[in-house]
Design an enzyme around this catalytic site. Sequence first.
Site, PDB file in Angstrom:
ATOM      1  N   CYS A 296       0.833  -1.207   0.000  1.00 35.45           N
ATOM      2  CA  CYS A 296       0.000   0.000   0.000  1.00 35.45           C
ATOM      3  C   CYS A 296       0.863   1.251   0.000  1.00 35.45           C
ATOM      4  CB  CYS A 296      -0.946  -0.009   1.186  1.00 35.45           C
ATOM      5  SG  CYS A 296      -0.141  -0.110   2.794  1.00 35.45           S
ATOM      6  N   HIS A 841      -1.325   1.781   7.482  1.00 28.98           N
ATOM      7  CA  HIS A 841      -1.851   1.562   6.129  1.00 28.98           C
ATOM      8  C   HIS A 841      -1.804   2.878   5.362  1.00 28.98           C
ATOM      9  CE1 HIS A 841      -4.127  -0.101   2.841  1.00 28.98           C
ATOM     10  NE2 HIS A 841      -5.087   0.804   2.994  1.00 28.98           N
TER      11      HIS A 841
END
Length: 882
Positions: A296, A841
Site C-alpha cells: 500500500c 496503512h
Amino acid sequence: MENGLPEDLSDSTQLPESDNDQRVYFAPYRWWKDAQDAMISDESDGNRGVLFMATPPSSYAGPMKLINNIFNSDLAFNLRREENSLQNGESGEVSISGRDFALVSGEMWLQALKWHSDTKVAAKCGKTFSAAEDDMSDVYPLQLRLSVLRETNSLGVKVSKKDNATELFRRACKIFSLDSEMLRIWDFSGQTALIFMNDKTKFPKDCQQQSDQELLLELQIYGLSDSIKCREGKKADVAVQNYNGIHSSGSLTAMNGNAGNKSTSIFRSNSSVFSGRSGEAGSLGLTGLQNLGNTCFMNSAIQCLAHTPKLIDYFLGDYGREVNHKNPLGMNGEIALAFGDMLRRLWAPGATPVAPRTFKSKLARFAPQFSGFNQHDSQELLAFLLDGLHEDLNRVKSKPYVEAKDEESRPDEEVADEYWQNHVARNDSVIVDVCQGQYKSTLVCPDCRKVSVTFDPFMYLSLPLPSTNTRTMTLTVVSADGSNQPSSYTISVPKFGKCEDLIQALSIACSLGIDETLLVAEVYNNRIIRFLEEPADYLSLIRDNDRLVAYRLKKDSDNSPLVVFMHQHMEEHYFHGKLISSWKAFGIPLVGNANNFVSGSDIHNLYLQLVAPFRIPPDGALDNDMDSTATEDVEGKEDNTCSTPDGDAKPSSAKGVGLPSDSELQFYLTDEKGMVKDENIVMNEPVPKIGLHRRFNVLVCWPEQLTKQYDTSLLSSLPEIFKSGFFAKRPQESVSLYKCLEAFLKEEPLGPEDMWYCPSCKQHRQASKKLDLWRLPEILVIHLKRFSYTQSAKNKLETYVDFPVDDLDLSTHLSYKNGQLSHRYMLYAISNHYGSMGGGHYTAFIHHGGDQWYDFDDSHVSPISQEKIKTSAAYVLFYRRV
C-alpha cells in the site's frame, strides 16, 4: 435531425431530406439487423452493405498508442474495404460477433428505432434495446474526418479531439480501441462510397474541408448509452464498455448489445459518475492498484505521481526516445520504462485494477530495501523513484565538469542563476523541469563569523511538525541512604527531549542537593531491566506504560561499586491439598553505594539501612517517630542511624523497635534477573567477587513472617509514566502548514554530527544554518516529518496539520520573487498514513476532474468530499502551481 427522437415517433414518417441530413448513425450491428430481419417487407437497399475492417495505421506503435492519442493528438485508424463483401440479406446469414457495427442512414436508423420502440415486440422477441422519448441520451454526435488514402480501397479515419467534447472523444476512444481484435464495420448508408468517388457535391459545403483529400462526416452513435431499458422495463445503469467489458490495455473484448450487464463504469453526457464496484472507474485515470502484500505504501506514492499533470502528458507521450540507457547513475532505463508502462495501464480506457508486479520486481532489483513484502515508507519510495526516474530520463548523456565561482561580492541573483545553470547542465529531465526547485543555504561560523552561501536544488521539502506542548512523566525517587520513603514526582519535559532534560526537571522537583546525583532505571517484574545513563538518549524511548525509578546517590561515591538489592519472600499455598512453599519476588530493587565494603556484615547493614523507612511501628509507638522517614523534605529528616566503631553507619532501633536478626535474612550473589543464587554471603566473611564489577546484584530472601513487619506495598506500587483515564483522550495537536514551513526555514545550529568545515578557521565548527526558498518548482511536494527513528524505537506524530487546499501562498516565504511566475499553489494529491509504525496503512486522496476528490485505497477507488481530505493522516502533500 437533432440528438434524439421526434416527440411522436409513430408520426415520424417524414424523414429529413437526404441533402439536409448527411449524418451517419453508428449502431451495434445486431441491434440494427434484428429490426431489419423483422421488417421482411422492407426491400430497400438497407439489406446491402459494404464491409470495412478497422485496423491500426502503419505508424501504429502498440497498445498504448490509443492512450497517447487521448492526450496528444487525434484518434486515427484505417477502414480497409473488403472485396466481394456485398451482403444480401436474402442469400444467407452473417456471423455476428460483439465487434460488428453498422453505419446506417437517418432513414434506416429511424425505421429500426421505431421497430425497437414497440415494447410488445421487444418483450416478445426478448430484445435488450428499446426506445422512448427519453432515449435522446442514446445519440451522441461525433465528428469523423474521412480521407481517401493512396490505396483505392482504404479510408483514413480520424476522430478529432478539438471538434468533439472531451466526454464524447473518450467515448470514441473506447469504441474504436484497435490494439487487439479488429472491428468489422458494415456501411449501409452509402456515404463512404461517395467519399471513394470523391463526389464532394453530395456533401454540404460546411462539411467539406479545405483539403481536397479530407472530408468531414458527422457520425452519431446510438445504442451505447447509460440508460438502456431491460426487458422488464426497468432502467439499468450500464457502461460504454457494457458489452462484456474492456481489459486493462483498453481494447473492447465484446460489444454485443445483448451481452449481460457487467458494469465497470458509468458515463453521463457531461459528467463522470462512479459505479458502486470497488476499484473500477468511470473515467480515465480512476484505476486502482492491487495490493501485492503490504505494498500500500507503493500504491499510494504511485497514484500521486500518476496524477501529476505534467508527468501524465509526458509518460502518455513518446517518452521512450528520452530514456537514458547508459547513465551510470541510472538503472538502465528500466525503472522509467516500468513506471511509464504502469502509468499507461492506469490511464487506459476502462482499465480494471492493475497489479504492479513488473514494477515491483524492477524496484526490488535496483532498491533491495523495498524487496519482499514488508511495510515501508511511502516518502522514502517517492524519493527513490523521483531520483531514479530523473537519472533514467536524463537528457544529458555526458555530464560536463563545472566548477562554482567565488560568490563573494556578487549579487545573489547572479550566483543563484549560475548554480542553477550548472545543475541543469548535468541534470536535464522532465523531473527537473517539473519537480525541482532551489533554496539558498547560509552557513555562519560561530568563531570567525565566516559566511558561506550556496544555492542547492531540492526535489521536495521535508517539514518538521513544531509543537509547543510538553510531555508529563511520573517517576518514583528512592533514597540510596534510607533517609526517606519512595516519593512520586510528576514533571514536564519537552516531548522530543532527551534524558538530560528529564534529569534536570526531576532534580528540581525533588530538591536534589549539589552533592547528589540521580540514577534512572526502568523496573519491570521486580527487577531493573535497563539504566538510563546516556544523557543524549531521546525520551521517545520511554513509553507511557513504563515504570521508572530514580535513585538518589552521593556524587563523591560515583566511582564506588553499586549494590542492587532484589527481594524474595517465602510464599505458602495449597496444591492438591498439600501445603507448598516457594520463593516469590516482590518490591522494587533498592540501590546503595558499596563504600569500603569488605564482609557480609557490610552488605547486611546497608540493606537494613535501605529498608528502614518501610518498617511498620509497633502498636503504641508515636506516629511522629516515623514521620521523619516518610517526609519529602530532606532538610527535616531525623537521623535513624548510629555509627559503629569503624565509622560505618549502622541502623539503630527506634523506640525499642527490633531489627531482623542475622539468621532471618539470607543474602546471595545473583544475576541481573535475580533468578539464581550464586554464592551465599556470610556474615563477617569477605564478600566474593566484590569490586570486580561496577555493579553487583544481591538477592535477599525474606521469611514470610518478617514481611508482615514492613510495608511492602510502598515497595511494590510503582506509577506508570503516564496513566490516562479509562475514557480520557489526549487533545489532538494542531499546527498550520505555514508554521511547519517557518520551522523549516528558521536559523538553527548544526548538530554535533553535522559539523561544518570552516574554510577560514580550517576547523570543523558547529555553525548556524539558515535555509531560504529561492526558486519554486511547477509541482511542489511537501513531506511532513511524522516519523522519528532511533536505534531502538520508532515513533509517529499524530499532529493535525491544517494545510491549504485551493490557495497555498508562498510569496511571503520566498527570498527571491520572480515576477513572471506565480507563487500560489493548489493541492491535487495526498499520500496518507493511518495507524502506528508497525501496523499502518497507506492510501491516497486525488483531485480528479472538476471539483471531485477520490479515495485511492489500493484497488478500491471511491469519491470523497473535499471536507474529509484534511486529516491527521496526511503525510505527503502534492501541490501544482496555479
